[in-house]
Design a protein around this motif. Structure first.
Motif, PDB file in Angstrom:
ATOM      1  N   PRO A  96       0.808  -1.226   0.000  1.00 22.31           N
ATOM      2  CA  PRO A  96       0.000   0.000   0.000  1.00 22.31           C
ATOM      3  C   PRO A  96       0.839   1.272   0.000  1.00 22.31           C
ATOM      4  O   PRO A  96       0.495   2.230  -0.680  1.00 22.31           O
ATOM      5  CB  PRO A  96      -0.817  -0.104   1.284  1.00 22.31           C
ATOM      6  CG  PRO A  96      -0.856  -1.551   1.604  1.00 22.31           C
ATOM      7  CD  PRO A  96       0.441  -2.125   1.061  1.00 22.31           C
ATOM      8  N   GLU A  97       1.952   1.292   0.740  1.00 26.93           N
ATOM      9  CA  GLU A  97       2.770   2.506   0.778  1.00 26.93           C
ATOM     10  C   GLU A  97       3.390   2.781  -0.594  1.00 26.93           C
ATOM     11  O   GLU A  97       3.596   3.922  -0.966  1.00 26.93           O
ATOM     12  CB  GLU A  97       3.840   2.454   1.869  1.00 26.93           C
ATOM     13  CG  GLU A  97       4.848   1.341   1.732  1.00 26.93           C
ATOM     14  CD  GLU A  97       4.500   0.076   2.481  1.00 26.93           C
ATOM     15  OE1 GLU A  97       5.389  -0.785   2.602  1.00 26.93           O
ATOM     16  OE2 GLU A  97       3.361  -0.079   2.946  1.00 26.93           O
ATOM     17  N   THR A  98       3.634   1.721  -1.362  1.00 30.98           N
ATOM     18  CA  THR A  98       4.166   1.893  -2.711  1.00 30.98           C
ATOM     19  C   THR A  98       3.108   2.520  -3.603  1.00 30.98           C
ATOM     20  O   THR A  98       3.391   3.418  -4.388  1.00 30.98           O
ATOM     21  CB  THR A  98       4.617   0.533  -3.284  1.00 30.98           C
ATOM     22  OG1 THR A  98       5.580  -0.036  -2.405  1.00 30.98           O
ATOM     23  CG2 THR A  98       5.225   0.694  -4.663  1.00 30.98           C
ATOM     24  N   GLU A  99       1.865   2.047  -3.473  1.00 30.97           N
ATOM     25  CA  GLU A  99       0.769   2.617  -4.252  1.00 30.97           C
ATOM     26  C   GLU A  99       0.546   4.076  -3.872  1.00 30.97           C
ATOM     27  O   GLU A  99       0.307   4.918  -4.741  1.00 30.97           O
ATOM     28  CB  GLU A  99      -0.506   1.813  -4.036  1.00 30.97           C
ATOM     29  CG  GLU A  99      -0.451   0.427  -4.637  1.00 30.97           C
ATOM     30  CD  GLU A  99      -1.685  -0.394  -4.348  1.00 30.97           C
ATOM     31  OE1 GLU A  99      -2.633   0.116  -3.724  1.00 30.97           O
ATOM     32  OE2 GLU A  99      -1.706  -1.570  -4.747  1.00 30.97           O
ATOM     33  N   GLN A 100       0.626   4.384  -2.586  1.00 30.94           N
ATOM     34  CA  GLN A 100       0.441   5.758  -2.117  1.00 30.94           C
ATOM     35  C   GLN A 100       1.530   6.654  -2.673  1.00 30.94           C
ATOM     36  O   GLN A 100       1.268   7.747  -3.153  1.00 30.94           O
ATOM     37  CB  GLN A 100       0.446   5.803  -0.578  1.00 30.94           C
ATOM     38  CG  GLN A 100       0.339   7.200   0.000  1.00 30.94           C
ATOM     39  CD  GLN A 100      -0.992   7.869  -0.310  1.00 30.94           C
ATOM     40  OE1 GLN A 100      -2.007   7.209  -0.428  1.00 30.94           O
ATOM     41  NE2 GLN A 100      -0.980   9.178  -0.462  1.00 30.94           N
ATOM     42  N   LYS A 101       2.769   6.185  -2.642  1.00 29.28           N
ATOM     43  CA  LYS A 101       3.894   6.959  -3.163  1.00 29.28           C
ATOM     44  C   LYS A 101       3.713   7.200  -4.659  1.00 29.28           C
ATOM     45  O   LYS A 101       3.937   8.305  -5.146  1.00 29.28           O
ATOM     46  CB  LYS A 101       5.207   6.201  -2.896  1.00 29.28           C
ATOM     47  CG  LYS A 101       6.435   6.926  -3.322  1.00 29.28           C
ATOM     48  CD  LYS A 101       6.773   8.039  -2.382  1.00 29.28           C
ATOM     49  CE  LYS A 101       8.127   8.615  -2.739  1.00 29.28           C
ATOM     50  NZ  LYS A 101       8.398   9.823  -2.039  1.00 29.28           N
ATOM     51  N   ALA A 102       3.274   6.179  -5.385  1.00 27.67           N
ATOM     52  CA  ALA A 102       3.046   6.323  -6.823  1.00 27.67           C
ATOM     53  C   ALA A 102       1.956   7.352  -7.096  1.00 27.67           C
ATOM     54  O   ALA A 102       2.068   8.167  -8.015  1.00 27.67           O
ATOM     55  CB  ALA A 102       2.676   4.979  -7.438  1.00 27.67           C
ATOM     56  N   ALA A 103       0.894   7.331  -6.289  1.00 33.93           N
ATOM     57  CA  ALA A 103      -0.192   8.298  -6.456  1.00 33.93           C
ATOM     58  C   ALA A 103       0.304   9.717  -6.201  1.00 33.93           C
ATOM     59  O   ALA A 103      -0.079  10.650  -6.915  1.00 33.93           O
ATOM     60  CB  ALA A 103      -1.346   7.957  -5.513  1.00 33.93           C
ATOM     61  N   GLU A 104       1.148   9.897  -5.191  1.00 30.87           N
ATOM     62  CA  GLU A 104       1.698  11.216  -4.886  1.00 30.87           C
ATOM     63  C   GLU A 104       2.576  11.717  -6.032  1.00 30.87           C
ATOM     64  O   GLU A 104       2.495  12.884  -6.428  1.00 30.87           O
ATOM     65  CB  GLU A 104       2.510  11.166  -3.589  1.00 30.87           C
ATOM     66  CG  GLU A 104       1.662  10.970  -2.344  1.00 30.87           C
ATOM     67  CD  GLU A 104       2.493  10.721  -1.099  1.00 30.87           C
ATOM     68  OE1 GLU A 104       3.739  10.770  -1.167  1.00 30.87           O
ATOM     69  OE2 GLU A 104       1.886  10.459  -0.045  1.00 30.87           O
ATOM     70  N   ILE A 105       3.405  10.840  -6.569  1.00 33.12           N
ATOM     71  CA  ILE A 105       4.276  11.226  -7.685  1.00 33.12           C
ATOM     72  C   ILE A 105       3.443  11.603  -8.903  1.00 33.12           C
ATOM     73  O   ILE A 105       3.715  12.597  -9.572  1.00 33.12           O
ATOM     74  CB  ILE A 105       5.268  10.087  -8.018  1.00 33.12           C
ATOM     75  CG1 ILE A 105       6.271   9.936  -6.871  1.00 33.12           C
ATOM     76  CG2 ILE A 105       5.976  10.332  -9.340  1.00 33.12           C
ATOM     77  CD1 ILE A 105       7.149   8.704  -6.969  1.00 33.12           C
ATOM     78  N   LEU A 106       2.401  10.818  -9.178  1.00 25.62           N
ATOM     79  CA  LEU A 106       1.526  11.112 -10.310  1.00 25.62           C
ATOM     80  C   LEU A 106       0.849  12.463 -10.131  1.00 25.62           C
ATOM     81  O   LEU A 106       0.788  13.269 -11.056  1.00 25.62           O
ATOM     82  CB  LEU A 106       0.484  10.002 -10.471  1.00 25.62           C
ATOM     83  CG  LEU A 106      -0.526  10.192 -11.596  1.00 25.62           C
ATOM     84  CD1 LEU A 106       0.189  10.270 -12.938  1.00 25.62           C
ATOM     85  CD2 LEU A 106      -1.538   9.063 -11.593  1.00 25.62           C
ATOM     86  N   ALA A 107       0.353  12.727  -8.923  1.00 31.11           N
ATOM     87  CA  ALA A 107      -0.310  14.002  -8.654  1.00 31.11           C
ATOM     88  C   ALA A 107       0.657  15.170  -8.840  1.00 31.11           C
ATOM     89  O   ALA A 107       0.306  16.188  -9.444  1.00 31.11           O
ATOM     90  CB  ALA A 107      -0.883  14.011  -7.239  1.00 31.11           C
ATOM     91  N   MET A 108       1.887  15.029  -8.350  1.00 31.33           N
ATOM     92  CA  MET A 108       2.877  16.093  -8.501  1.00 31.33           C
ATOM     93  C   MET A 108       3.223  16.299  -9.973  1.00 31.33           C
ATOM     94  O   MET A 108       3.393  17.425 -10.430  1.00 31.33           O
ATOM     95  CB  MET A 108       4.138  15.762  -7.691  1.00 31.33           C
ATOM     96  CG  MET A 108       3.908  15.864  -6.192  1.00 31.33           C
ATOM     97  SD  MET A 108       5.270  15.446  -5.074  1.00 31.33           S
ATOM     98  CE  MET A 108       6.651  15.103  -6.044  1.00 31.33           C
TER      99      MET A 108
END
Length: 99
Positions: free
Chosen positions: A68-80
């Motif tokens: 889950p933390e990997t998915e969260q990090k990916a979502a943050e990078i995508l948003a940025m």
């Protein structure tokens, strides 16, 4: 000094299968950390390759999902990335309006 009957500190977890193979141990120059190495010196030569292949197969078959933390990090990078792209588009539009 490493635990008894182990060539390096990282080899202590080998029996449990929780070790991390040393990428340098089997190279011609060997591991420069010697006994102080935090990676396993007991694993066979091709262990790193075998683990990568196994992980790739497991991921491909969908037997393991990303953490889950990997998915969260990916979502943050995508948003940025999206925000950055929007800013670039806005700047390009302003430049075009000035011309």
């Amino acid at each position: 000094e490493p635990p008894p009957n182990t060539p390096s500190h990282g080899s202590a977890l080998h029996a449990d299968g929780d070790c991390k193979p040393c990428a340098w141990f089997w190279k011609p120059g060997g591991c420069s950390n010697g006994q102080d190495c935090l990676h396993c010196h007991v694993c066979p030569k091709d262990e790193i390759k075998a683990r990568k292949k196994s992980k790739s197969t497991i991921m491909r078959l969908g037997l393991v999902t990303p953490k889950p933390e990997t998915e969260q990090k990916a979502a943050e990078i995508l948003a940025m990335s999206m925000v950055s792209l929007k800013l670039e588009e806005d700047q390009a539009q302003k430049q075009a309006d000035l011309e």
